[in-house]
Design a protein around this motif. Structure first.
Motif, PDB file in Angstrom:
ATOM      1  N   GLU B 427      -0.846   0.844  -7.497  1.00 54.32           N
ATOM      2  CA  GLU B 427       0.328   0.359  -6.393  1.00 54.32           C
ATOM      3  C   GLU B 427       0.619   1.226  -5.385  1.00 54.32           C
ATOM      4  OE1 GLU B 427       2.282  -2.732  -6.882  1.00 54.32           O
ATOM      5  OE2 GLU B 427       0.763  -3.300  -8.443  1.00 54.32           O
ATOM      6  N   LEU B 682       6.526  -3.435 -10.469  1.00 56.39           N
ATOM      7  CA  LEU B 682       5.220  -3.111  -9.821  1.00 56.39           C
ATOM      8  C   LEU B 682       4.265  -2.876 -10.699  1.00 56.39           C
ATOM      9  CD1 LEU B 682       6.821  -1.092  -6.882  1.00 56.39           C
ATOM     10  CD2 LEU B 682       6.141  -3.445  -6.960  1.00 56.39           C
ATOM     11  N   SER B 716       7.746  -6.500  -2.978  1.00 54.50           N
ATOM     12  CA  SER B 716       6.287  -6.282  -2.786  1.00 54.50           C
ATOM     13  C   SER B 716       5.701  -7.350  -1.870  1.00 54.50           C
ATOM     14  CB  SER B 716       5.880  -6.286  -4.534  1.00 54.50           C
ATOM     15  OG  SER B 716       4.563  -6.468  -4.224  1.00 54.50           O
TER      16      SER B 716
END
Lengths: 717, 717
Positions: B427, B682, B716
């Motif tokens: 990530e 995430l 995100s």
């Protein structure tokens, strides 16, 4: 829709011609046969009633049925049959199994039902070889309705089965019923027998004596070229068939060759200042239709995306058949002044041309991989120069890497790229079929596209002018050519420069007496040998699998075309030698290990040049020069290509095609790309004969006009 | 269909919300304005009548119109305006020109008419900046019918224009009318001004002082990130917009970065024994639908081919969104025994996911390039091991090549790959927006797919078992991340390892007094310097264009992010030095030519590690650890990501998303992928805090359950 209508539709979809015939209702097989005897369509006087049976191997997955197609008159000896396929036993499949695997009811089963199978590799089809003795015999299929019969020629059924991805085996059921058990031997009869999952397993267990029978190519290149080609591709694991017709899977053994080509060609165009990029795969119809001649050339084969998820697109979007119309609108915005030139871009990508004619792996496919270069220049001269630079790189790919000789030249007006100014090509030749094949093309587009897309610059003289453009492409067709040209009855023969394994090292000479230490030492030495060769940049590998015998391994790697085999046995080691085997000539030679690297290097170079020389000799022997029409068609029928003086008139080219077509014997398979296999111009070779055309004197070989050039003619892929 | 219906449909197609309003017929602009004053929809109380005008530059191609959109109250000073765009004069375009270029009648022109333009680069759109002062103001468009008006918010119109590939310039028409001529300066106002063809030409002629104004990035990264991103991509020539929404052109400057990634990653997986291959792009619906969870995840975004040429296909064929269902039926036929394992294949290809949400270059596109690896093993352990090996290679691509720090971890059940067993991810983080971005994923599919596709082997214990499978992919999204993380107000900043030009050499210090010999020597020395650097394997290049000034060249290469500039002037040569400039820190330093190679090499290494350190510091400062809900949303709104103890329950994840969404201020643009920008998990980092979860003690930060792990949360992409 009745099940018969279903079958009829299915046959149409696969371009399989058939005769549908209605008759009084029949109660059983015997009654049906009698009915057909008394009452059948005139055109199918020569027919044989057929029956289909679905078997479920005992212990095998429900999803791996065996479909047996036999003459009604033949016995179906279930157990000997399934044994010959490497299964223990089998029983006739239940209705639900039939439905779930073949998508039809038991009574509706015919070989064509496999069209309903998604993963064809799960099905094994066995065909009674007696049903295939004459390809012109109609097979009568009853199952779909006891009130009607569908007749299909045996040859068409066979072609359909071979073309699909099923494991397709021919077995003489009568013979099998008589003599049993003849297991493996029989399995090897079928072109695809070794591909049936169980047979594969059998192979592993099989003893050396049987290896060859089981995994080898079962037809000769000269006897049945298309089956041979299919077998070599699938069994050498170059390629596998896919459940969408015209699409194929490029397996690593083939893809590695493509990577070698990419590396060479990519490196060379980079030196020329060409840069890699990537444009979208989708084209709006507006852009696609911008250049009229161009779109005429491609529109019949364009695939259209009309839906995304559940919703229809506002307007259909085309999948690129080539990228001129994708790229050039943007060239127009990037190119403003002579300082923005030359613009030279290339992309490696997939393109789609939805051909409806017989697809052929690598040679004619609906999706293929290629590179396409698209360049723009301020002057015609620069464009002309690049066209030839690129064409020479294509020549080098074929001649220096694939060891395939090609003739560079210019295409006739009729054969040139749609929308371009002129097209140059490198033309290859497949001796076995006597057909030429276009290797790669480099086009000068002139200012045709720049006018359509307003790609203009202000030159030094401050005039607004349209730019000169080229486009050029090389595709994975190259992989088909190298197989067709060099392959032999044992399988693939790869030129060393493109072989991902150049040398296979195989320990041998192990007997019952061999001690474990000796054996271990043999394996160790083989690995060391590989390391030595790899250190010198040779792509070497050792086959140390202990569950296969040396003869099995020999066949395994010969089938895959590895150029050099090094056998390492105790006796060789004692003399600190290895025994080399050349795949191309099958010549053996003892090589001292001390100088193994230079010996292998020169051996590989020798093979590369010998393969080219051999292919060139074969090609040259078939390249006939003629001055008149006499002997033209005869030469074609003798599988030659012809160099002859030509007037370069399109009408004349048409006439030649017609005349050579009409007179051609039916021994060649029909091919829609070359109607009735009439001859086309291949190219006007750049290298004209010294005693060439005499202006205003030399006559065209095919008409009364004067000749302009010596042109190469042939039947072509 | 009425022209208004046309516009309405067009707006719908582009997801542009609007208000359609019918009213008494109006005779002219004034009458219309009055009518709207007296009678307008309640919801559009805040509106401004707009007018559109089409100009044809004198001498310019008929096909290069200028579309002017202005407040009805603003003047349109044609000549000052066209001058500011680099044209001499222009006149209002005739009806036929308007029709042929914008596809609508003159009276029907609105800015949205550019949707009809195939090659958007041919059109220049000028918008009265007064019309854009407030994005929430509705602009009223009359032209389509004097009996009705369509209202669209200014912001939506601007987004539409920015999103299309037209040259889009904002100009304060009032100001322009007053003060004239302010030519170039004004042209630089518009975000895309420098892209208008003529402006480009202007640039060439422009003197150093104006260079920067003309070609630079016109917005600050922190002020208007999306415009900044678009400007950097297009002006650094990384990418160009395409006339099919969601598809983009990867230009060489971007594609070269992708090639560096391919070289590194391709080399590493080859060492692991992975082989390259190529499977077809098309999937039959039967195959696609085989794995239910999987297809649920993808079907809304699948593009369908339903037509080829003129004929409809028997059944629609999907374009691969990913290739599990393409490949695995064949894995089933290739894999028969444990000896066929491991099977490890990879392909570099294009895939299509037809998203209907805002596309964003590189980050969310309808077609993109990636590699997809698909492997099969006999045991879970082997599969688990590979998943992590591959993930670590992905980490290295980001950290060692793109200089972007990533957090490796496991996805939550909710976020994992559809149909897989578990998903691992790296990530990334974009500080400017405070949003995380999924860098690449490596999935363990367990035996889910092998069960669906019957991929079975007989293991050594002679048991029939389903194989363990992985799939893993890295896409061109990487290119967007490197731009977003490292770019600055001057443009692109490239990490040396992925820059196709690492060092740009620019001769400088040439004045009127400089003799031709001196000048020639300067250029010669520059070329020699490049050769020296190239010989050492440094990707160096000299900019010897004589039609640009040094300052122009500085800007040109800074915009493109070249890591190091070497300035070579007479004074430098006198001291046999060169002056180095670091793109990342803008630091200058004199380097002795004698030791230039080692100095440049260490400088490049320094830049690479400094860029990573800087990005990591920024990321770490925004990675907040929380134990409870307090401050969670506040942290998100402060553009942070949060590490917090979590119970790993899907319901809890849903709640967190809702709660963080509701409370989030509207300062972030809406994004359908993260509804109302609620926070998602995430990943569950593999590297858990030392003082991590205490089994049965630590509480979930968001609910009353016990925590299972510290999990990373954030808004995100």
């Amino acid at each position: 829709m009745s099940s018969q209508a279903h079958l009829a539709e299915l046959l149409k979809r696969h371009n399989i011609s058939f005769v549908a015939h209605s008759h009084p209702q029949t109660t059983d097989l015997k009654h049906w046969v009698q009915t057909l005897k008394d009452n059948h369509p005139a055109e199918v006087s020569n027919f044989a009633p057929a029956k289909s049976l679905v078997l479920k191997p005992k212990g095998g997955a429900v999803t791996n049925p065996i479909l047996v197609v036999a003459l009604e008159s033949s016995p179906i000896p279930i157990n000997p049959l399934v044994k010959s396929l490497g299964n223990k036993e089998a029983r006739t499949a239940a209705d639900d199994v039939t439905k779930s695997t073949l998508g039809v009811d038991k009574i509706d089963v015919t070989p064509f039902a496999i069209a309903n199978v998604q993963d064809k590799s799960t099905v094994t089809v066995v065909v009674d070889s007696d049903a295939l003795t004459s390809g012109d015999t109609y097979l009568a299929f009853r199952n779909f309705s006891s009130e009607s019969t569908i007749f299909v020629k045996a040859a068409q059924m066979k072609a359909f089965l071979s073309g699909s991805a099923v494991s397709f085996t021919e077995v003489k059921l009568a013979g099998l019923a008589a003599a049993a058990p003849i297991g493996k031997a029989d399995a090897s009869k079928g072109p695809k027998a070794a591909q049936t999952p169980k047979a594969k397993a059998e192979v592993a267990k099989a003893d050396a004596a049987d290896d060859k029978k089981l995994i080898g190519i079962t037809v000769k290149k000269d006897d049945d070229f298309s089956t041979w080609y299919q077998q070599v591709l699938t069994r050498a694991e170059m390629l596998d068939y896919y459940d969408i017709s015209g699409c194929y899977i490029l397996r690593p053994w083939a893809f590695n060759i493509w990577k070698v080509i990419q590396k060479f060609f990519g490196g060379e165009i980079e030196k020329l200042g060409v840069e890699d990029c990537y444009f979208p795969m989708f084209v709006s119809s507006r852009a696609l239709n911008r250049e009229k001649d161009h779109i005429e050339g491609f529109s019949p084969e364009v695939a259209w995306v009309t839906k995304a998820g559940q919703s229809d697109l506002a307007e259909p979007i085309a999948v690129r058949p080539t990228s001129e119309t994708v790229m050039y609108p943007y060239y127009a915005s990037w190119i403003r002044s002579h300082r923005d030139l030359p613009l030279r871009l290339n992309q490696w990508c997939n393109v789609v041309r939805w051909e409806f004619k017989h697809p052929q792996p690598f040679i004619r496919t609906r999706e293929f991989l290629w590179q396409e270069g698209h360049t723009a220049f301020a002057t015609r001269q620069e464009a002309d120069t690049e066209v030839r630079q690129i064409l020479d790189l294509y020549r080098r790919v074929y001649e220096e890497y694939l060891a395939v000789p090609v003739v560079p030249g210019k295409k006739s007006e009729k054969e040139k790229f749609a929308g371009g100014e002129y097209t140059t090509t490198v033309e290859g030749f497949i001796p076995t079929t006597g057909r030429a094949i276009q290797g790669a093309t480099s086009h000068c587009l002139g200012t045709n596209f720049s006018k359509m897309f307003n790609i203009m610059i202000e030159n030094e003289a401050k005039e607004r002018i349209h730019v000169w453009q080229n486009s050029w492409g090389l595709s994975t067709r190259t992989l088909g050519v190298v197989v067709m040209v060099h392959g032999d009855d044992q399988g693939l023969v790869l030129p060393p420069r493109v072989a991902s394994v150049q040398v296979i090292v195989i320990p041998t000479g192990i007997t019952a007496k061999t001690s474990d230490d000796e054996r271990a030492n043999l394996f160790k030495k083989s690995e060391e040998l590989v390391e030595t060769l790899q250190a010198a940049g040779i792509r070497a590998k050792a086959d140390l699998r202990d569950n296969y015998t040396p003869p099995f391994k020999y066949n395994h790697w010969e089938l895959r075309g590895v150029p050099v085999r090094l056998e390492v046995g105790p006796k060789d080691l004692a003399k600190s030698e290895a025994c080399s085997f050349r795949r191309d000539t099958r010549a053996k030679q003892q090589l001292p290990l001390a100088s193994i690297v230079p010996s292998v290097q020169s051996l590989l170079e020798q093979i590369q040049s010998d393969m080219f020389a051999k292919a060139k000799k074969e090609r040259d022997e078939r390249l006939i020069r003629l001055e008149t029409w006499d002997g033209f068609v005869d030469a074609l029928n003798k599988k030659c290509i012809v160099l002859a003086p030509w007037c370069e008139r399109e009408q004349c080219e048409e006439d030649v095609k017609d005349n050579s077509a009409r007179s051609s014997a039916g021994d060649e398979p029909q091919d829609e790309k070359a109607p009735s296999m009439g001859a086309k111009t291949l190219c006007i070779p750049f290298d004209q004969p010294k005693d060439g055309v005499i202006e205003g004197k030399t006559k065209c070989f095919a008409c009364d006009h004067k000749a302009k050039s010596y042109t190469l003619w042939g039947r072509s892929y």
